[in-house]
Design a protein around this motif. Structure first.
Motif, PDB file in Angstrom:
ATOM      1  N   GLY A 191       0.806  -1.217   0.000  1.00 36.28           N
ATOM      2  CA  GLY A 191       0.000   0.000   0.000  1.00 36.28           C
ATOM      3  C   GLY A 191       0.833   1.258   0.000  1.00 36.28           C
ATOM      4  N   ARG A 249      -2.927   3.906  -1.602  1.00 35.23           N
ATOM      5  CA  ARG A 249      -4.169   3.308  -1.124  1.00 35.23           C
ATOM      6  C   ARG A 249      -4.052   1.793  -1.184  1.00 35.23           C
ATOM      7  N   ARG A 307      -1.547  -3.846   2.478  1.00 32.18           N
ATOM      8  CA  ARG A 307      -1.629  -4.469   3.808  1.00 32.18           C
ATOM      9  C   ARG A 307      -1.333  -3.423   4.879  1.00 32.18           C
ATOM     10  N   ARG A 308      -2.359  -3.041   5.584  1.00 37.94           N
ATOM     11  CA  ARG A 308      -2.260  -1.922   6.527  1.00 37.94           C
ATOM     12  C   ARG A 308      -1.232  -2.166   7.626  1.00 37.94           C
ATOM     13  N   ARG A 309      -1.211  -3.383   8.160  1.00 43.32           N
ATOM     14  CA  ARG A 309      -0.271  -3.660   9.251  1.00 43.32           C
ATOM     15  C   ARG A 309       1.167  -3.508   8.780  1.00 43.32           C
ATOM     16  N   ARG A 367       2.162  -1.631   6.195  1.00 46.37           N
ATOM     17  CA  ARG A 367       2.368  -0.211   5.890  1.00 46.37           C
ATOM     18  C   ARG A 367       2.637   0.596   7.164  1.00 46.37           C
ATOM     19  N   ASN A 368       1.869   0.324   8.210  1.00 47.59           N
ATOM     20  CA  ASN A 368       2.081   1.031   9.473  1.00 47.59           C
ATOM     21  C   ASN A 368       3.455   0.748  10.063  1.00 47.59           C
TER      22      ASN A 368
END
Length: 309
Positions: free
Chosen positions: A227, A245, A248-250, A252-253
């Motif tokens: 992302g 956008r 994988r949010r985890r 990316r964070n």
């Protein structure tokens, strides 16, 4: 993707698998159990086939492992892809059977890439990492409650809960460390990642557990997967600012926080950050660019089997 004569569509729920067979245009519902999955796959294992499913978290685990055992190709789709494809076909109704037929049609027309067979070692590591994240999130919530509490009984109760959560997190982290050491490939990947600036044990764990593709894909694809790939927002003469956008949010964070550390620890990343920030006028945009550059470096490190230099 290898061409397959038969592309089965499979809609997955906790209790059932709804399967569409394009050869007969018929549907089959089986229980989401090892026994019924085994019986179905045995009946199709001699056909040149592929099975298309949506990524459904834990509910497709039995099916994926059984497919790998039988050597049957499969593709896991982002559910948004499947939904958009159905809308493109003018199919707005949604049932298990409709979804199964739509997945079969998606596979036959779009020919998505075959997914990699599941790795039991990495899946257990991912489960341990998720459990640690859950406990850390609970601890952060209770810490906020503790900061707002003034009743002595509530304060004591929160302190007891926090002590329990600290102990459970320490126990999970010890198990993660022990398990990683017992798996040479996982230990090697984690060791290489930690050699990079800004990458600590938890970030390395997150990448190893939640991004098994790292080291196997080209830079643009690995950035999109996390992302962190910029997408254009242009229309006619207008040139909008690019945005990231999806992904994988985890992961990316974790990379976002790692980028902060890399800027402080490494001159090359610091100068890159300053150049982007000065040119764009946005420190947030520059930090995202550093996270993307860091991911590209990590991808090359695992691909070439080397440490950071």
């Amino acid at each position: 993707m290898t061409l397959h004569q038969t592309v089965f569509g499979c809609d997955i729920s906790k209790a059932f698998l709804d399967i569409f067979d394009p050869r007969t245009r018929r549907f089959l519902r089986i229980g989401n159990t090892s026994e019924e999955i085994e019986a179905f796959l045995t009946s199709i294992k001699d056909t040149n086939c592929c099975l298309i499913m949506e990524a459904t978290g834990v509910h497709d685990r039995k099916l994926r492992h059984a497919l790998a055992t039988h050597g049957i190709a499969f593709s896991r789709l982002n559910p948004l892809q499947a939904r958009r494809f159905a809308e493109l076909r003018g199919q707005f109704a949604k049932t298990d059977r409709i979804d199964a037929e739509g997945l079969s049609a998606f596979g036959a027309i779009m020919k998505p890439a075959v997914s990699q067979p599941p790795c039991a070692e990495r899946e257990r590591l991912a489960a341990l990492a998720r459990r640690r994240d859950q406990l850390v999130e609970l601890r952060a919530l209770e810490k906020r409650h503790r900061a707002e509490a003034d009743d002595p009984f509530i304060v004591a109760d929160l302190d007891a809960v926090l002590a329990t959560l600290n102990a459970r997190i320490a126990l999970i982290e010890a198990e993660i460390d022990h398990y990683t050491r017992s798996c040479p490939d996982l230990a090697e990947h984690q060791s290489r990642l930690i050699s990079a600036p800004g990458i600590g044990k938890i970030t390395a764990l997150t990448l190893v557990a939640h991004m098994p593709e790292l080291g196997t894909l080209p830079p643009k694809k690995i950035s999109a997967l996390a992302g962190l790939a910029p997408f254009n927002d242009d229309s006619g003469p207008r040139r909008g600012r690019k945005h990231i956008r999806g992904g994988r949010r985890r992961v990316r964070n974790a990379l976002y926080m790692a980028a902060l550390g890399a800027i402080r620890a490494n001159t090359r990343f610091k100068l890159f950050f300053q150049a982007i920030a000065n040119r764009s006028g946005s420190k947030k945009l520059a930090l995202i660019a550093v996270a993307r550059k860091l991911l590209t470096v990590l991808n090359a490190m695992l691909r070439d089997k080397r440490t950071f230099a």
